[in-house]
Design a protein around this motif. Structure first.
Motif, mmCIF file in Angstrom:
data_model
loop_
_atom_site.group_PDB
_atom_site.id
_atom_site.type_symbol
_atom_site.label_atom_id
_atom_site.label_comp_id
_atom_site.label_asym_id
_atom_site.label_seq_id
_atom_site.Cartn_x
_atom_site.Cartn_y
_atom_site.Cartn_z
ATOM 1 N N SER A 119 0.823 -1.199 0.000
ATOM 2 C CA SER A 119 0.000 0.000 0.000
ATOM 3 C C SER A 119 0.861 1.254 0.000
ATOM 4 O O SER A 119 1.968 1.271 0.555
ATOM 5 C CB SER A 119 -0.895 0.010 1.250
ATOM 6 N N MET A 159 -7.002 4.030 -3.795
ATOM 7 C CA MET A 159 -7.895 2.877 -3.847
ATOM 8 C C MET A 159 -7.238 1.643 -3.235
ATOM 9 O O MET A 159 -7.869 0.897 -2.475
ATOM 10 C CB MET A 159 -8.303 2.586 -5.290
ATOM 11 N N GLU A 216 -7.255 2.179 0.636
ATOM 12 C CA GLU A 216 -8.568 2.058 1.254
ATOM 13 C C GLU A 216 -9.103 0.637 1.162
ATOM 14 O O GLU A 216 -9.698 0.128 2.118
ATOM 15 C CB GLU A 216 -9.539 3.040 0.597
ATOM 16 N N MET A 217 -8.897 -0.022 0.013
ATOM 17 C CA MET A 217 -9.385 -1.388 -0.127
ATOM 18 C C MET A 217 -8.660 -2.334 0.824
ATOM 19 O O MET A 217 -9.258 -3.277 1.360
ATOM 20 C CB MET A 217 -9.214 -1.865 -1.571
ATOM 21 N N LEU A 275 -10.332 -1.884 4.133
ATOM 22 C CA LEU A 275 -11.688 -2.432 4.122
ATOM 23 C C LEU A 275 -11.670 -3.962 4.159
ATOM 24 O O LEU A 275 -12.459 -4.592 4.868
ATOM 25 C CB LEU A 275 -12.428 -1.951 2.879
ATOM 26 N N ILE A 276 -10.776 -4.570 3.378
ATOM 27 C CA ILE A 276 -10.690 -6.025 3.345
ATOM 28 C C ILE A 276 -10.268 -6.570 4.712
ATOM 29 O O ILE A 276 -10.824 -7.560 5.200
ATOM 30 C CB ILE A 276 -9.711 -6.480 2.246
ATOM 31 N N LEU A 296 -17.682 -8.061 1.931
ATOM 32 C CA LEU A 296 -17.433 -6.676 1.546
ATOM 33 C C LEU A 296 -18.068 -6.434 0.183
ATOM 34 O O LEU A 296 -17.745 -7.103 -0.798
ATOM 35 C CB LEU A 296 -15.923 -6.414 1.478
ATOM 36 N N THR A 306 -18.473 -4.828 -3.174
ATOM 37 C CA THR A 306 -17.698 -4.052 -4.141
ATOM 38 C C THR A 306 -18.232 -4.325 -5.546
ATOM 39 O O THR A 306 -18.985 -5.285 -5.767
ATOM 40 C CB THR A 306 -16.199 -4.413 -4.094
ATOM 41 N N HIS A 336 -19.824 5.360 -0.247
ATOM 42 C CA HIS A 336 -19.024 4.503 -1.126
ATOM 43 C C HIS A 336 -18.117 5.384 -1.975
ATOM 44 O O HIS A 336 -18.499 6.494 -2.356
ATOM 45 C CB HIS A 336 -19.914 3.666 -2.049
#
Length: 222
Positions: free
Chosen positions: A87, A117, A120-121, A124-125, A135, A137, A192
């Motif tokens: 990341s 992205m 953040e992903m 979130l994951i 999740l 998406t 979102h």
């Protein structure tokens, strides 16, 4: 095991970039011991153990089971994910900021958005996995061939208008009252992130030309 794990910790990122540790992570897509790995990667077991401890310390491999063999306990380890992605958070002080550009025609803005992205992903994951929740998406991936630059510009303009229309239609900017008589306020909806990207596809690498045969005529020294 996750399909993809996003690495945010700088020390973990550094550990994963070592070529031998990358090889070990790939081998540990299936559980294995230090002895088994040593035979696969061609290193002494003690050296493999050194790399495994570093990867385990940074949460990139996990213990699956321990097997007792006489006076020795064999540890079976597995990679925490089938694939890894570093990341931009691992380089937080120099990571690109999308707010610096805000130009929809800027390649640097697109790159900054892609970096955000990934970051953040990854969060979130990890959060969904910890909560054992799915999740939600959605993504579209495809290619378009434009005849001219004007066609590309017209497509981008129409796409922007269409997306804006959909956002205006579905965006919920505030609290709503629940359906039915006297329903309690449902509160604002879940936010979102929406990113629409369009960029040229990478050209395939041209095949390497075969070296021409060179014939050298030996001189007669007689």
């Amino acid at each position: 095991m996750l399909e993809i794990e996003v690495i945010e910790d700088p020390a973990a990122a550094e550990a994963s970039l070592d070529p031998m540790r990358t090889r070990i992570l790939r081998e540990l897509a299936q559980p294995g011991s230090a002895t088994q790995l040593a035979a696969r990667v061609g290193l002494p077991r003690q050296k493999v153990n050194y790399h495994l401890k570093a990867l385990e310390r940074h949460g990139l491999v996990e213990l699956v089971e321990e097997r007792r063999k006489g006076n020795v306990t064999e540890r079976i380890l597995r990679a925490t994910a089938a694939a890894y992605l570093i990341s931009p958070a691992a380089l937080a002080s120099v990571a690109p900021d999308p707010h610096r550009f805000s130009d929809r025609f800027s390649a640097f803005w697109l790159l900054a958005l892609a970096g955000r992205m990934v970051q953040e992903m990854g969060q979130l994951i990890a959060g969904a996995a910890a909560a054992r929740q799915e999740l939600a998406t959605f993504a579209i991936d495809g290619e378009i061939t434009f005849r001219t630059a004007a066609d590309r510009a017209a497509f981008a303009e129409e796409l922007g208008i269409a997306v804006t229309r959909l956002v205006d239609k579905y965006h919920d900017g505030g609290a709503r009252t629940g359906a039915g008589g006297g329903g309690a306020p449902s509160g604002p909806g879940r936010k979102h992130r929406l990113v629409v990207a369009l960029h040229p596809s990478l050209k395939p690498n041209p095949p390497k030309a075969s070296p021409k045969n060179t014939h050298v005529k030996e001189q007669d020294n007689d």
